[in-house]
Design a protein around this motif. Structure first.
Motif, PDB file in Angstrom:
ATOM      1  N   ASN A 131      25.932   1.020   5.625  1.00  0.00           N
ATOM      2  CA  ASN A 131      26.067   0.883   7.078  1.00  0.00           C
ATOM      3  C   ASN A 131      26.356   2.267   7.650  1.00  0.00           C
ATOM      4  N   GLY A 144      21.430   2.722   8.556  1.00  0.00           N
ATOM      5  CA  GLY A 144      22.496   1.735   8.711  1.00  0.00           C
ATOM      6  C   GLY A 144      22.869   1.416  10.142  1.00  0.00           C
ATOM      7  N   ARG A 176      22.602  -3.182   2.040  1.00  0.00           N
ATOM      8  CA  ARG A 176      23.611  -2.289   2.629  1.00  0.00           C
ATOM      9  C   ARG A 176      25.025  -2.634   2.200  1.00  0.00           C
TER      10      ARG A 176
END
Ligand SMILES: Cc1ncc(COP(=O)(O)O)c(C=O)c1O
Length: 452
Positions: free
Chosen positions: A147, A162, A179
């Motif tokens: 992220n 992200g 992620r």
């Protein structure tokens, strides 16, 4: 007409150009058009001075108007401006590849030269996939990314970014992007506290790999220090833990050092700063310092071996770009490395960077709204909070206003709604830092004065 000083009809002529990630109607209201630069300064077309507190955008590590690099580029332009990238190469490109292999961490001995950061991260991802395809593990393709990450604007690596706002206009993207949370200790997503957490955010990456199936995961792709999200700086154990996890699961560790390379964090690469050697290291920006479009990847002997064989085997890296390994860019890269070494700019980065950190901490002591100062070398970010105890954020946010106030006062920074960052050229002096922090201080006070 002079190509260097063209006659423009403003603002009409601006309607025909598109800036990066900018709404042009807003830009046109107060356009910044830069005319020339020297050292750490820019001048716009009206003669206004701007201190480059951001090295352009983490690029101008050697300052502007650097004679050594300019002369190298000029000489190369006169001699040879382009080589056919499939049929041959140039002495400058070969020399630069060798030099890069020498300054990257031990074991990264093969280099592919490219032109931009996104080209480098794309090439790294393609290299990782092809590597597993031709070394008996064709099901490994997923990428663990983070992220807040930014790895470039092209469709492939966009998948691993992200920030939803940057991805969503182009979705659907590549499958297999998984992620995880970055090490944002100041606001730990796991609500833990360092060091008692024992760097849970790194350890839990192994759970993610196991849940996805190690046979499907090709790589962990990360910026050693994340710019987007506010100069996310990991604790020292973070990358050594990830290195072990990658090794245990036969996953490649890829560092996106587009920002952190070439001295920015106080060492040649952040891989040195965080004492972790990746399998693939992506570089760009400071590689030429902005004197020519230049980027590249350096990768391990283990990966390189999978691409080395007789012509009939067809195992060459199936990737290329017209401007890859351009001789003018390579000459700029060679001269840039020479500047870094002969002027001891990494040492300067450490010394003046420590001074900058100190000055920002002093600012934090005075102003309650600076929640945290973080970074390394000459790359620092400050997170802005309404209340330091609760870490609550301003609503509406003040970061963009702060960045604009700084620009009004002649200081270029990187700003986001809740943070602001500085990354001046590595040639910066302590008195330059006094000026930069002074302008930031004034800008902050101006923003705070006008809070509702
Ligand atoms: C960490 C990182 N990776 C990749 C890129 C993409 O580089 P470029 O804009 O040269 O394509 C950037 C650009 O800002 C970056 O900051």
């Amino acid at each position: 007409m002079s190509y260097v000083t063209p006659n423009l009809s403003l603002p009409e002529d601006l309607k025909k150009i598109v800036l990066d990630f900018r709404q042009m109607s807003a830009f046109m209201q107060d356009p910044l058009i830069i005319d020339r630069a020297e050292g750490i300064y820019y001048w716009d077309i009206h003669g206004n001075l701007l201190i480059d507190g951001l090295s352009g955008i983490f690029v101008a590590n050697y300052g502007h108007g650097n004679r050594t690099i300019i002369d190298a580029v000029k000489e190369q332009l006169e001699r040879l401006a382009f080589t056919p990238p499939m049929h041959g190469t140039s002495p400058q490109a070969v020399a630069l590849a060798n030099k890069i292999a020498a300054v990257t961490p031990e074991g990264l001995n093969t280099v592919k030269l490219l032109s931009g950061g996104s080209e480098a991260t794309e090439a790294a991802m393609k290299l990782a996939r092809q590597y597993f395809k031709q070394s008996g593990k064709p099901t490994k393709y997923k990428v663990i990314c983070r992220n807040f990450a930014y790895h470039g604007a092209t469709m492939g690596v966009l998948s691993y970014n992200g920030v939803e706002r940057r991805r969503s206009p182009f979705e659907p993207l590549l499958s297999g992007a998984v992620r995880v949370h970055p090490p944002t200790c100041y606001r730990c997503p796991f609500e833990k506290t360092y060091p008692e957490c024992a760097v849970f955010c790194a350890r839990t990456v192994e759970d993610t790999i196991r849940m996805e199936g190690p046979d499907t995961v090709a790589a962990v792709l990360m910026e050693p220090i994340g710019n987007t999200g506010g100069i996310i700086t990991p604790p020292e154990e973070y990358f050594p833990i990830l290195r072990e996890i990658c090794d245990r699961n036969e996953v490649l560790l890829i560092f996106d050092e587009i920002i952190t390379g070439f001295g920015r964090t106080g060492n040649m690469f952040a891989a040195d700063t965080f004492k972790t050697t990746p399998d693939i290291l992506c570089m760009g920006k400071g590689m030429s310092g902005g004197y020519a479009p230049l980027s590249g990847i350096a990768f391990s002997d283990r990966i390189a071996e999978a691409f080395w064989g007789p012509e009939e085997a067809g195992v060459e890296f199936a990737h290329g770009h017209t401007y890859a390994a351009n001789p003018v860019a390579a000459a700029a890269g060679l001269a840039a490395l020479q500047e870094l070494e002969t002027r001891n700019l990494i040492h300067n980065c450490r010394e003046v960077g420590a001074y900058l950190y100190q000055k920002l901490l002093e600012l934090q002591e005075e102003l309650e709204v600076i929640g945290e100062v973080r970074g390394k070398g000459l790359l620092y970010g400050m997170e802005l909070v309404k209340d330091r105890a609760s870490k609550s954020q301003f609503s509406p946010p003040i970061g963009v206003r702060l960045g604009k106030e700084a620009l009004k006062r002649g200081l270029l920074t990187r700003f986001d709604p809740h943070w602001i960052a500085l990354a001046p050229p590595l040639i910066v002096t302590t008195s330059d830092i006094d000026e930069i922090v002074g302008l930031l201080h004034e800008s902050l006070k101006a923003v705070l004065q006008h809070l509702d």
